[in-house]
Design an enzyme around this catalytic site. Structure first.
Site, mmCIF file in Angstrom:
data_model
loop_
_atom_site.group_PDB
_atom_site.id
_atom_site.type_symbol
_atom_site.label_atom_id
_atom_site.label_comp_id
_atom_site.label_asym_id
_atom_site.label_seq_id
_atom_site.Cartn_x
_atom_site.Cartn_y
_atom_site.Cartn_z
ATOM 1 N N GLY A 340 0.821 -1.201 0.000
ATOM 2 C CA GLY A 340 0.000 0.000 0.000
ATOM 3 C C GLY A 340 0.860 1.258 0.000
ATOM 4 O O GLY A 340 1.962 1.298 -0.568
ATOM 5 N N SER A 341 0.376 2.280 0.686
ATOM 6 C CA SER A 341 1.046 3.587 0.643
ATOM 7 C C SER A 341 2.340 3.651 1.435
ATOM 8 O O SER A 341 3.042 4.674 1.391
ATOM 9 C CB SER A 341 0.079 4.671 1.142
ATOM 10 O OG SER A 341 -1.003 4.804 0.252
ATOM 11 N N THR A 342 2.685 2.592 2.174
ATOM 12 C CA THR A 342 3.955 2.625 2.901
ATOM 13 C C THR A 342 5.152 2.664 1.950
ATOM 14 O O THR A 342 6.261 3.012 2.361
ATOM 15 C CB THR A 342 4.094 1.404 3.825
ATOM 16 O OG1 THR A 342 3.997 0.206 3.046
ATOM 17 C CG2 THR A 342 3.012 1.410 4.891
ATOM 18 N N LYS A 344 5.327 4.661 -0.636
ATOM 19 C CA LYS A 344 5.410 5.990 -1.258
ATOM 20 C C LYS A 344 6.678 6.771 -0.892
ATOM 21 O O LYS A 344 7.274 7.415 -1.769
ATOM 22 C CB LYS A 344 4.158 6.798 -0.925
ATOM 23 C CG LYS A 344 2.903 6.279 -1.631
ATOM 24 C CD LYS A 344 1.657 7.037 -1.203
ATOM 25 C CE LYS A 344 0.417 6.510 -1.930
ATOM 26 N NZ LYS A 344 -0.833 7.161 -1.470
ATOM 27 N N GLU A 654 -6.081 7.401 5.004
ATOM 28 C CA GLU A 654 -4.976 6.444 4.955
ATOM 29 C C GLU A 654 -3.711 7.058 5.518
ATOM 30 O O GLU A 654 -2.952 6.397 6.180
ATOM 31 C CB GLU A 654 -4.750 6.011 3.508
ATOM 32 C CG GLU A 654 -3.685 4.988 3.346
ATOM 33 C CD GLU A 654 -3.352 4.770 1.894
ATOM 34 O OE1 GLU A 654 -2.483 3.919 1.647
ATOM 35 O OE2 GLU A 654 -3.928 5.406 1.020
#
Length: 654
Positions: A340-342, A344, A654
């Site tokens: 997921g967004s980790t 980014k 999030e």
């Protein structure tokens, strides 16, 4: 009758009474010589055999005689103790009396078992375990029937010992895990040696060192450090009588106990991590960025390794092995999830390093990104925030976790370049931690996809890399899947300015005999060539995630400065529809991620947390990290350590 006829008749009638002394003497001497020669021959053979036995084969037969008189009994060594970094015992061995049977020496086994049950308590579980041990062992092995006898039970059996040939009381070593389920996946467990273990021991050339030993490490540290923990078998030479009973001890070669292990784990921090996860399925990995020491490694649900010590019963095995929650799976090591967004912050750092973006580069986020897929068709990738975030630069893209920013970035970046950069942080590869069974995860690239879909059942279009694949990978979805250990290792590397150390669980090894300790030095893996200005951009954004961004509520009023990143990983495709958590079955809800490190000024701990089907990372995973930081950095238990997901308010992002 004529005169001559009469003489012949008289000669035949009385010839036996007429003797020839000379002839008889000759025959007597002949017989005497033959008898003497035969006797000499027999005595010569006996003398020769006597000479062979007493002189030529003396050593051989003396050894056989000694072997008939002396029994060599192996003595199992005491298995090494395992403790945490502060000396708290996690695994230890203790001695207890065991009622043991040798089936080959027992006539009627069923009758013997019935009679023994009248003297000591034998449960159905004991009988099932004994029967299973018989199937896995040789008929002449001594097998435990009932363990941990009391002194009263030992005395009661001793009085009736004469009635039970082939049944003995033995002192055996048992394994104990005082912390129960805490750190169970790290410690692992021991179990009876089976055929597969024997094959492995033969390959290692160490089978002889397991004489008299029934158990061996099966998982976790117990398996990975088996050679260190086991020790060296000893021997007792015992004089036995004709019935094989010990008469007296002659000589003894004492066993050498296994070495003791001191882990890097902090038991109290480990307990807090597991308590913070509560009833949620998930994993926590905490690392010291300065040396790679694992401070906590939790996987929930866990199991009690004490269940395996004497052989786990069928009911408990079925419960653990068939549970949909998979309590035997070490999620921190083997669980591979979309990040997921980790991911980014690492993608942003890649863009800065390659020159694809500057810190000031900005986009206008309308809440979606449209990708043309030909024939006038468009596939719309939605941002998690309806209406978008407006003007977004790199700092805001991390603080507010803007998907659209990374859709656009991914569409303008070659996936192979992205994979090469991320691989420097250990994504998509094993870290080499000193624990067996680590998963490599997936760091997608063109080469990876072509290899993954190389089978004959796949067509060329399955192997081709598409722009849509890159866009999904740009927000940590699609083919990307990393383990919690990999993410913790990556954020530790980021916190340590690009210097990474191999994660490890053993801090020192203490010799079981001398007590001399051997420190295991940290192993530097990489020193990334990252510009300080680029690192500062990413770190400042992650600081603001916890200060004013998606995790600000959790870290409000924290007495230290931390940096983090929330993440939400889809479990199944919404096919362009908007995700509404309450309308999705629990097992299909998004996974919640959070990565962080603290204190920012001098990082001492880096953490990755995943809560399966927990929804938003800030709501479910960030409170776990707050609880760990509060304890590790201040020594206090945080109110944020309550079970994840307790706050069901709808204003989380999030």
């Amino acid at each position: 009758m004529s005169r001559h006829g009469f003489r012949r008749w008289l000669s035949r009638r009385y010839h036996h009474e007429i003797r020839d002394p000379a002839r008889e003497l000759f025959l007597f001497r002949k017989r005497l010589w033959l008898t003497g020669a035969a006797m000499l021959l027999v005595f010569g053979v006996l003398l020769g055999r006597f000479f062979y036995l007493q002189v030529i084969a003396h050593q051989q037969y003396q050894t056989q005689a000694e072997n008939n008189r002396i029994a060599v009994v192996p003595v199992a060594p005491s298995r090494g103790t395992i403790s945490d970094r502060n000396g708290s015992v996690l695994a230890q061995s203790f001695s207890a009396y065991t009622l043991e049977l040798t089936p080959s020496r027992i006539g009627n086994l069923d009758a013997t078992l019935t009679q023994l049950g009248e003297l000591v308590e034998i449960t159905p579980r004991d009988l099932r375990r004994f029967r299973r041990a018989m199937e896995e062992s040789r008929n002449f092995d001594s097998l435990p029937l009932r363990a941990k006898l009391s002194d009263e039970e030992v005395a009661r059996f001793a009085v009736h010992k004469y009635r039970f040939p082939g049944v003995d009381i033995q002192a055996r070593l048992y394994r104990q895990y005082p912390a129960g389920e805490t750190a169970s996946h790290v410690l692992g467990y021991i179990g009876r040696i089976n055929d597969r273990d024997i094959e492995r021991l033969i390959q290692r050339g160490s089978l002889s060192n397991y004489k008299g030993t029934d158990h061996i490490g099966k998982t976790g540290i117990e398996l990975s450090y088996e050679n260190t923990l086991h020790g060296t078998v000893g021997f007792d030479e015992v004089e036995v009588d004709a019935l094989g009973r010990a008469v007296r001890s002659l000589t003894r070669v004492p066993p050498i106990p296994g070495d003791r292990l001191q882990l890097t784990i902090d038991l109290r921090l480990q307990h807090i991590a597991e308590q913070a996860l509560g009833k949620s399925n998930g994993a926590v990995v905490a690392i010291d960025p300065n040396n790679g020491e694992i401070l906590a490694m939790a996987s929930m649900p866990g199991f009690d390794p004490n269940l395996f010590v004497e052989g786990i019963d069928v009911a408990n095995w079925e419960r653990l092995n068939t549970s949909p929650d998979k309590p035997l799976l070490n999620r921190s090591l083997r669980g591979a999830y979309p990040p997921g967004s980790t991911v980014k912050p690492f993608l942003a750092l890649a863009a800065l390093t390659s020159g694809k973006r500057t810190a000031e580069s900005a986009i206008n986020d309308a809440g979606f990104f449209d990708l043309s897929i030909g024939s006038g068709k468009v596939h719309r990738f939605r941002d998690q925030k309806a209406g978008g975030h407006g003007r977004v630069d790199m700092h805001k893209s991390i603080v507010q976790s803007c998907d659209t920013y990374y859709y656009i970035l991914a569409s303008e970046t070659d996936i192979d370049d992205t994979a090469r950069f991320l691989s420097q942080f250990g994504f998509g590869q094993k870290t080499g931690i000193d624990l067996e069974g680590e998963a490599a995860g997936v760091l997608p690239s063109r080469a990876w996809k072509r290899e993954r879909f190389s089978g004959s059942r796949y067509r060329e279009e399955h192997r081709r890399w598409y722009l849509g694949d890159s866009i999904s990978a740009g927000i940590g979805q699609g083919y990307s899947s990393f383990t919690p250990l990999q993410l913790a290792h990556a954020v530790a590397t980021l916190a340590n300015d690009g210097v990474s150390y191999r994660p490890h669980l053993v801090k020192r090894i203490v010799n079981g005999t001398t007590g001399q300790a051997k420190e295991l030095p940290p192993e530097e893996m990489r020193h990334l060539n990252l510009k300080p200005a680029h690192l500062a951009t990413i770190k400042n954004a992650m600081i603001d995630v916890n200060r004013e961004g998606t995790a600000a509520r959790i870290f409000k009023d924290a007495p230290y400065t931390s940096a983090g990143k929330t993440g939400t990983a889809q479990v199944f495709s919404l096919r362009g529809e908007r995700y509404i958590e309450d309308q999705v079955k629990h097992h299909l809800r998004d996974h919640a991620w959070f990565i962080a490190y603290a204190p920012v000024e001098k990082p001492a701990i880096a953490v990755a947390v995943i809560v399966e089907n927990g929804g938003f990372g800030a709501r479910a995973a960030a409170p776990v990290v707050r609880a760990l930081f509060d304890y590790y950095l201040t020594g206090k238990r945080s109110a944020a350590s309550s079970q994840p997901g307790a706050d069901d308010s709808d204003d989380w992002e999030e």
